[in-house]
Design a protein around this motif. Structure first.
Motif, mmCIF file in Angstrom:
data_model
loop_
_atom_site.group_PDB
_atom_site.id
_atom_site.type_symbol
_atom_site.label_atom_id
_atom_site.label_comp_id
_atom_site.label_asym_id
_atom_site.label_seq_id
_atom_site.Cartn_x
_atom_site.Cartn_y
_atom_site.Cartn_z
ATOM 1 N N THR A 93 -85.683 0.160 -22.596
ATOM 2 C CA THR A 93 -85.103 0.617 -23.843
ATOM 3 C C THR A 93 -86.271 0.391 -24.768
ATOM 4 N N SER A 94 -86.863 -0.542 -24.858
ATOM 5 C CA SER A 94 -88.054 -1.027 -26.051
ATOM 6 C C SER A 94 -88.969 -0.001 -25.988
ATOM 7 N N ASP A 95 -89.401 0.401 -25.000
ATOM 8 C CA ASP A 95 -90.607 1.416 -25.414
ATOM 9 C C ASP A 95 -90.085 3.105 -25.348
ATOM 10 N N TYR A 96 -88.911 3.105 -24.723
ATOM 11 C CA TYR A 96 -88.309 4.649 -25.052
ATOM 12 C C TYR A 96 -87.903 4.459 -26.427
ATOM 13 N N CYS A 97 -87.572 3.424 -27.052
ATOM 14 C CA CYS A 97 -86.703 3.548 -28.642
ATOM 15 C C CYS A 97 -88.059 3.527 -29.391
ATOM 16 N N THR A 98 -89.055 2.959 -28.872
ATOM 17 C CA THR A 98 -90.326 2.979 -29.957
ATOM 18 C C THR A 98 -90.981 4.348 -29.881
ATOM 19 N N TRP A 99 -90.802 4.912 -28.928
ATOM 20 C CA TRP A 99 -91.416 6.391 -28.969
ATOM 21 C C TRP A 99 -90.731 7.457 -29.574
ATOM 22 N N PHE A 100 -89.468 7.074 -29.426
ATOM 23 C CA PHE A 100 -88.485 8.075 -30.055
ATOM 24 C C PHE A 100 -88.553 7.884 -31.673
ATOM 25 N N LEU A 101 -88.950 6.521 -32.181
ATOM 26 C CA LEU A 101 -89.044 6.358 -33.603
ATOM 27 C C LEU A 101 -90.301 7.001 -33.998
ATOM 28 N N ARG A 102 -91.268 6.787 -33.180
ATOM 29 C CA ARG A 102 -92.657 7.778 -33.354
ATOM 30 C C ARG A 102 -92.423 9.037 -33.691
ATOM 31 N N ILE A 104 -89.470 10.436 -34.884
ATOM 32 C CA ILE A 104 -88.932 10.470 -36.039
ATOM 33 C C ILE A 104 -89.931 10.399 -37.304
ATOM 34 N N THR A 105 -91.088 9.476 -37.081
ATOM 35 C CA THR A 105 -92.106 9.254 -37.849
ATOM 36 C C THR A 105 -92.787 10.432 -38.239
ATOM 37 N N SER A 106 -93.205 10.975 -36.970
ATOM 38 C CA SER A 106 -94.160 12.392 -37.031
ATOM 39 C C SER A 106 -93.327 13.643 -37.436
ATOM 40 N N ALA A 107 -92.097 13.491 -37.538
ATOM 41 C CA ALA A 107 -91.336 14.730 -37.807
ATOM 42 C C ALA A 107 -90.985 14.678 -39.436
ATOM 43 N N TYR A 108 -90.894 13.415 -39.845
ATOM 44 C CA TYR A 108 -90.806 12.985 -41.303
ATOM 45 C C TYR A 108 -91.891 13.417 -41.956
ATOM 46 N N LEU A 109 -93.306 12.981 -41.254
ATOM 47 C CA LEU A 109 -94.549 13.425 -42.024
ATOM 48 C C LEU A 109 -94.868 14.881 -42.044
ATOM 49 N N LYS A 110 -94.643 15.795 -40.913
ATOM 50 C CA LYS A 110 -94.594 17.036 -40.937
ATOM 51 C C LYS A 110 -93.701 17.717 -41.656
ATOM 52 N N VAL A 146 -99.323 5.054 -43.853
ATOM 53 C CA VAL A 146 -98.537 6.230 -44.015
ATOM 54 C C VAL A 146 -97.500 6.401 -42.980
ATOM 55 N N GLN A 147 -97.596 5.695 -41.886
ATOM 56 C CA GLN A 147 -96.418 5.815 -40.777
ATOM 57 C C GLN A 147 -95.387 4.878 -41.298
ATOM 58 N N VAL A 148 -95.725 3.830 -41.806
ATOM 59 C CA VAL A 148 -94.868 2.801 -42.448
ATOM 60 C C VAL A 148 -93.947 3.429 -43.540
ATOM 61 N N LEU A 149 -94.635 4.150 -44.469
ATOM 62 C CA LEU A 149 -94.122 4.805 -45.440
ATOM 63 C C LEU A 149 -93.033 5.914 -44.806
ATOM 64 N N ALA A 150 -93.658 6.616 -44.126
ATOM 65 C CA ALA A 150 -92.646 7.788 -43.648
ATOM 66 C C ALA A 150 -91.337 7.289 -42.917
ATOM 67 N N LEU A 151 -91.540 6.294 -42.180
ATOM 68 C CA LEU A 151 -90.480 5.563 -41.314
ATOM 69 C C LEU A 151 -89.412 4.897 -42.184
ATOM 70 N N ALA A 152 -90.033 4.170 -43.261
ATOM 71 C CA ALA A 152 -89.117 3.534 -44.282
ATOM 72 C C ALA A 152 -88.373 4.580 -44.998
ATOM 73 N N GLU A 153 -89.048 5.696 -45.479
ATOM 74 C CA GLU A 153 -88.276 6.738 -46.169
ATOM 75 C C GLU A 153 -87.128 7.395 -45.336
ATOM 76 N N ALA A 154 -87.621 7.686 -44.046
ATOM 77 C CA ALA A 154 -86.604 8.580 -43.304
ATOM 78 C C ALA A 154 -85.487 7.637 -42.857
ATOM 79 N N PHE A 155 -85.668 6.290 -42.933
ATOM 80 C CA PHE A 155 -84.223 5.618 -42.608
ATOM 81 C C PHE A 155 -83.699 5.121 -43.926
ATOM 82 N N GLY A 156 -84.339 5.292 -44.930
ATOM 83 C CA GLY A 156 -83.734 4.861 -46.333
ATOM 84 C C GLY A 156 -83.548 3.233 -46.364
#
Length: 223
Positions: A93-102, A104-110, A146-156
């Protein structure tokens, strides 16, 4: 595939934190369709999305069953132990969720590449897709601003980082430098310019506030 049609309806009796949790659940549930717009194959990543949905469902269930009294009961202890196990078990679970959060971050940046390309301070990268491919998607890569910024904004949500890197002190030499990302970042940035951090980075109007302590190569959750 896990059924992601979890009941996330709100009612007038819910607290601000409960509403925020339901809002985040909705975002996670809908995120699979969003990230596939930016080059990810649904069949390949669906399992990772399901793990994150299941984790959020578990957290929501624990929250709804939480005892309102000060005394902690046996169920709460058991749930806390289960959550700790889920968040620390490798190749699960930990690694799977971490990767999917990556993802989400990547998609938000793009999604807003024209804006985020100006945040790439590494001279090796001139475009967001290449940066995401090499620095965001792979596991084991450190998370930069930049990754922190994107993920924080993605999740609001609002993420406040206190920097303990040996030289990040404010002008009076007594307070750590602070950067704020996501919701209400502009307001908090004004506070951070003073030697007194108002309300210790907390904001009652935004129930989700995450404060991290940064040491070179590592983030610790403060509160």
């Amino acid at each position: 595939s896990t059924d992601t049609s979890t009941d996330i309806s709100t009612n007038s009796g819910t607290t601000g934190q409960e509403k925020e949790l339901k809002r985040i659940q909705t975002y996670v549930n809908d995120s699979l369709a969003e990230v596939t717009k930016y080059g990810y194959d649904q069949f390949t990543i669906e399992m990772f999305h399901d793990e994150l949905v299941d984790l959020m469902t578990f957290v929501a269930a624990c929250s709804s069953n939480q005892n309102s009294s000060i005394k902690v009961n046996a169920n709460e202890i058991e749930n806390a132990e289960k959550l700790h196990e889920k968040l620390n078990e490798e190749n699960a679970t930990s690694d799977y969720c971490t990767w999917f959060l990556r993802v989400i971050t990547s998609a938000y940046l793009k999604k807003d590449a024209g804006r985020f390309v100006h945040f790439l301070d590494d001279p090796n990268y001139f475009d967001v897709p290449t940066f995401c491919q090499r620095e965001v998607d792979p596991m084991g890569k450190e998370c930069g601003m930049v990754q922190v910024l994107a993920l924080a904004e993605a999740f609001g949500v609002r993420v406040v980082i206190e920097y303990l890197d040996g030289n990040a002190l404010l002008s009076d030499g007594t307070v750590l430098m602070r950067h704020t990302f996501g919701a209400d970042a502009g307001v908090e940035a004004k506070r951070s310019n003073s030697s007194e951090h108002a309300n210790d980075g907390k904001d009652d109007s935004n129930p989700v506030n995450i404060t991290l302590l940064y040491r070179p190569g590592h983030y610790d959750i403060l509160y």
